[in-house]
Design a protein around this motif. Sequence first.
Motif, mmCIF file in Angstrom:
data_model
loop_
_atom_site.group_PDB
_atom_site.id
_atom_site.type_symbol
_atom_site.label_atom_id
_atom_site.label_comp_id
_atom_site.label_asym_id
_atom_site.label_seq_id
_atom_site.Cartn_x
_atom_site.Cartn_y
_atom_site.Cartn_z
ATOM 1 N N ILE A 80 0.828 -1.213 0.000
ATOM 2 C CA ILE A 80 0.000 0.000 0.000
ATOM 3 C C ILE A 80 0.857 1.254 0.000
ATOM 4 O O ILE A 80 0.472 2.286 -0.566
ATOM 5 C CB ILE A 80 -0.943 0.002 1.223
ATOM 6 N N THR A 81 2.037 1.201 0.612
ATOM 7 C CA THR A 81 2.836 2.411 0.821
ATOM 8 C C THR A 81 3.241 3.083 -0.488
ATOM 9 O O THR A 81 3.517 4.285 -0.506
ATOM 10 C CB THR A 81 4.098 2.105 1.645
ATOM 11 N N GLY A 82 3.258 2.329 -1.588
ATOM 12 C CA GLY A 82 3.586 2.957 -2.860
ATOM 13 C C GLY A 82 2.576 3.992 -3.300
ATOM 14 O O GLY A 82 2.906 4.899 -4.079
ATOM 15 N N ALA A 83 1.356 3.896 -2.815
ATOM 16 C CA ALA A 83 0.314 4.849 -3.212
ATOM 17 C C ALA A 83 0.514 6.210 -2.582
ATOM 18 O O ALA A 83 0.190 7.236 -3.178
ATOM 19 C CB ALA A 83 -1.065 4.301 -2.842
ATOM 20 N N PHE A 84 1.023 6.229 -1.348
ATOM 21 C CA PHE A 84 1.179 7.518 -0.661
ATOM 22 C C PHE A 84 2.652 7.901 -0.511
ATOM 23 O O PHE A 84 3.018 8.709 0.344
ATOM 24 C CB PHE A 84 0.478 7.517 0.702
ATOM 25 N N ALA A 85 3.510 7.345 -1.344
ATOM 26 C CA ALA A 85 4.936 7.666 -1.295
ATOM 27 C C ALA A 85 5.161 9.163 -1.439
ATOM 28 O O ALA A 85 4.421 9.851 -2.123
ATOM 29 C CB ALA A 85 5.666 6.925 -2.417
ATOM 30 N N GLU A 86 6.164 9.645 -0.740
ATOM 31 C CA GLU A 86 6.674 11.009 -0.844
ATOM 32 C C GLU A 86 5.804 12.055 -0.150
ATOM 33 O O GLU A 86 6.046 13.249 -0.320
ATOM 34 C CB GLU A 86 6.883 11.415 -2.311
ATOM 35 N N ARG A 87 4.812 11.625 0.672
ATOM 36 C CA ARG A 87 3.995 12.664 1.298
ATOM 37 C C ARG A 87 3.333 12.270 2.606
ATOM 38 O O ARG A 87 2.679 13.113 3.228
ATOM 39 C CB ARG A 87 2.919 13.162 0.332
ATOM 40 N N LYS A 88 3.478 11.050 3.108
ATOM 41 C CA LYS A 88 2.789 10.648 4.327
ATOM 42 C C LYS A 88 3.738 10.639 5.521
ATOM 43 O O LYS A 88 4.874 10.177 5.428
ATOM 44 C CB LYS A 88 2.169 9.254 4.154
ATOM 45 N N ARG A 89 3.251 11.147 6.650
ATOM 46 C CA ARG A 89 4.047 11.171 7.877
ATOM 47 C C ARG A 89 4.392 9.750 8.315
ATOM 48 O O ARG A 89 3.551 8.848 8.258
ATOM 49 C CB ARG A 89 3.268 11.861 8.998
ATOM 50 N N PHE A 90 5.622 9.577 8.800
ATOM 51 C CA PHE A 90 6.067 8.234 9.180
ATOM 52 C C PHE A 90 5.252 7.680 10.347
ATOM 53 O O PHE A 90 4.896 6.495 10.354
ATOM 54 C CB PHE A 90 7.553 8.256 9.546
ATOM 55 N N ALA A 91 4.931 8.522 11.322
ATOM 56 C CA ALA A 91 4.135 8.048 12.464
ATOM 57 C C ALA A 91 2.753 7.596 11.997
ATOM 58 O O ALA A 91 2.206 6.605 12.506
ATOM 59 C CB ALA A 91 4.000 9.151 13.515
ATOM 60 N N ALA A 92 2.190 8.302 11.029
ATOM 61 C CA ALA A 92 0.880 7.910 10.491
ATOM 62 C C ALA A 92 0.980 6.590 9.735
ATOM 63 O O ALA A 92 0.055 5.770 9.776
ATOM 64 C CB ALA A 92 0.333 9.006 9.585
ATOM 65 N N VAL A 93 2.092 6.374 9.040
ATOM 66 C CA VAL A 93 2.305 5.105 8.344
ATOM 67 C C VAL A 93 2.337 3.951 9.341
ATOM 68 O O VAL A 93 1.722 2.895 9.131
ATOM 69 C CB VAL A 93 3.614 5.132 7.526
ATOM 70 N N LEU A 94 3.040 4.144 10.443
ATOM 71 C CA LEU A 94 3.151 3.101 11.461
ATOM 72 C C LEU A 94 1.789 2.750 12.051
ATOM 73 O O LEU A 94 1.405 1.575 12.121
ATOM 74 C CB LEU A 94 4.105 3.552 12.574
ATOM 75 N N LEU A 95 1.037 3.753 12.464
ATOM 76 C CA LEU A 95 -0.269 3.508 13.067
ATOM 77 C C LEU A 95 -1.226 2.888 12.054
ATOM 78 O O LEU A 95 -1.946 1.930 12.369
ATOM 79 C CB LEU A 95 -0.846 4.822 13.607
ATOM 80 N N PHE A 96 -1.227 3.404 10.846
ATOM 81 C CA PHE A 96 -2.094 2.858 9.805
ATOM 82 C C PHE A 96 -1.766 1.393 9.530
ATOM 83 O O PHE A 96 -2.670 0.562 9.381
ATOM 84 C CB PHE A 96 -1.951 3.675 8.519
ATOM 85 N N THR A 97 -0.493 1.069 9.458
ATOM 86 C CA THR A 97 -0.074 -0.299 9.141
ATOM 87 C C THR A 97 -0.620 -1.299 10.149
ATOM 88 O O THR A 97 -1.175 -2.346 9.783
ATOM 89 C CB THR A 97 1.468 -0.378 9.095
ATOM 90 N N VAL A 98 -0.493 -0.987 11.414
ATOM 91 C CA VAL A 98 -0.947 -1.915 12.460
ATOM 92 C C VAL A 98 -2.474 -2.011 12.477
ATOM 93 O O VAL A 98 -3.047 -3.111 12.538
ATOM 94 C CB VAL A 98 -0.409 -1.481 13.832
ATOM 95 N N LEU A 99 -3.151 -0.872 12.400
ATOM 96 C CA LEU A 99 -4.620 -0.883 12.434
ATOM 97 C C LEU A 99 -5.199 -1.546 11.196
ATOM 98 O O LEU A 99 -6.123 -2.368 11.290
ATOM 99 C CB LEU A 99 -5.146 0.550 12.563
ATOM 100 N N TRP A 100 -4.674 -1.199 10.025
ATOM 101 C CA TRP A 100 -5.211 -1.767 8.788
ATOM 102 C C TRP A 100 -5.038 -3.277 8.755
ATOM 103 O O TRP A 100 -5.955 -4.005 8.362
ATOM 104 C CB TRP A 100 -4.528 -1.120 7.580
ATOM 105 N N SER A 101 -3.890 -3.747 9.162
ATOM 106 C CA SER A 101 -3.657 -5.189 9.173
ATOM 107 C C SER A 101 -4.638 -5.897 10.094
ATOM 108 O O SER A 101 -5.109 -7.003 9.793
ATOM 109 C CB SER A 101 -2.218 -5.484 9.611
ATOM 110 N N THR A 102 -4.970 -5.253 11.201
ATOM 111 C CA THR A 102 -5.852 -5.870 12.192
ATOM 112 C C THR A 102 -7.299 -5.926 11.724
ATOM 113 O O THR A 102 -7.975 -6.949 11.889
ATOM 114 C CB THR A 102 -5.761 -5.100 13.519
ATOM 115 N N VAL A 103 -7.784 -4.845 11.131
ATOM 116 C CA VAL A 103 -9.216 -4.786 10.809
ATOM 117 C C VAL A 103 -9.532 -5.079 9.352
ATOM 118 O O VAL A 103 -10.697 -5.274 8.996
ATOM 119 C CB VAL A 103 -9.825 -3.415 11.200
ATOM 120 N N VAL A 104 -8.511 -5.124 8.485
ATOM 121 C CA VAL A 104 -8.756 -5.440 7.072
ATOM 122 C C VAL A 104 -8.098 -6.759 6.692
ATOM 123 O O VAL A 104 -8.777 -7.714 6.320
ATOM 124 C CB VAL A 104 -8.271 -4.304 6.137
ATOM 125 N N TYR A 105 -6.782 -6.827 6.796
ATOM 126 C CA TYR A 105 -6.097 -8.034 6.327
ATOM 127 C C TYR A 105 -6.508 -9.273 7.115
ATOM 128 O O TYR A 105 -6.841 -10.313 6.506
ATOM 129 C CB TYR A 105 -4.575 -7.860 6.410
#
Length: 397
Positions: free
Chosen positions: A117-142
């Motif tokens: 997914i990270t390729g879609a928001f490359a070059e503009r997303k905050r790293f802390a937001a990436v971390l939180l999104f990764t854990v939450l998305w994996s839990t409730v979607v994947y």
Amino acid sequence: MGRISAGDTAWVLTSAALVMLMTPALGFFYAGLVHRKNVLSTLMHSFLALCAIAVQWVLWGYTLAFGPDWHHVIGTFAWLGFTHVGLHPNPAYAPTVPHLAFALFQMMFAAITPALITGAFAERKRFAAVLLFTVLWSTVVYDPIAHWVWGHGGWLANLGALDFAGGTVVHISSGVAALICAWMLGPRLRSGPHEPHDRTMMLLGTALCWFGWFGFNAGSALAANGVAALAFINTSVAPAMGALAWMTLGWSRTGMPSAVGAAAGCVAGLVAITPAAGYVTPAASIVIGAIAAIGCYAAVQLRARMHIDDALDVFPVHGIGGTIGALLTGVFALHVAVAHQTLVQCAAVAVVWAYTAAMTYAVLKFVMLIMPLRVTPDQEHLGLDLTQHAEAAYQWT
């Protein structure tokens, strides 16, 4: 309780290592395509996913995805912290390898999916937001989708949906999520054309992804057997055909064969053969690779005309490629009733699309309550390497 096979166990552990390699390889593929001021941050997105999901998977991800079934939609908490996930086989999943080996193999799938997914928001997303999104998305979607399709008792599995190695679970989910992410974050700031900074790095990443994909697909046989061999050869020829088809389309349009196009076609072929790898003949896999390249190429051209900046075309390649592969699995799979299986595949694709889109939107909205998703315009201008990590991939950046 099954009897452990040394050969099967060795193959599954080797395949897990191959799939693990795919996540940093993806980082190289993506990093070669971005501006030089964002190379390190792009690499870190993939490295972060590998680290964060390894911990999440052991603590709660695996039990949600593969734990004892609860109403056919999710696993229970019975295996939190890998409780009851031990040295003996679980006959519901892999009867000839230790349960831990199966769980480890699936961990690598869980890790690469949010990294895609990270390729879609490359070059503009905050790293802390990436971390939180990764854990939450994996839990409730994947994790829920993995249970529906692969979990013992999952409702799509009960329906008869075929997904050998992740066309719906990995690629449609990540591709659709990428589209939602790109839409919600908005386009990158324009200061000239977005040209790849290092096509050599991009090709290296593509080749390493292809190498790791043999574990991704052939390892999903969960045994050193004929099905693994079939998946292995299909993972050779579908991406080869995809690369040739995409390169030829671009060549006819621009007059020059493109390295980026060849790499994109290779990945499109890999994505499309993933759900079908153990079910179709090598000849069918060539057809799947060609159709996927044509479909994904058209999707990239369409995306370029839209106002959604999916920076590295994750949705056209993974979302559309995964959809094509999942549908063509119903058409080409051996020993199935084609009309019925295709309807089942259509249902699975539609459900995963809808659920992923809705839940990705919800996760991003939740993250936005805690922190901004995007870096500031000044930070984006300077680059995410310096503003998010105080480091640079190149000293002269």
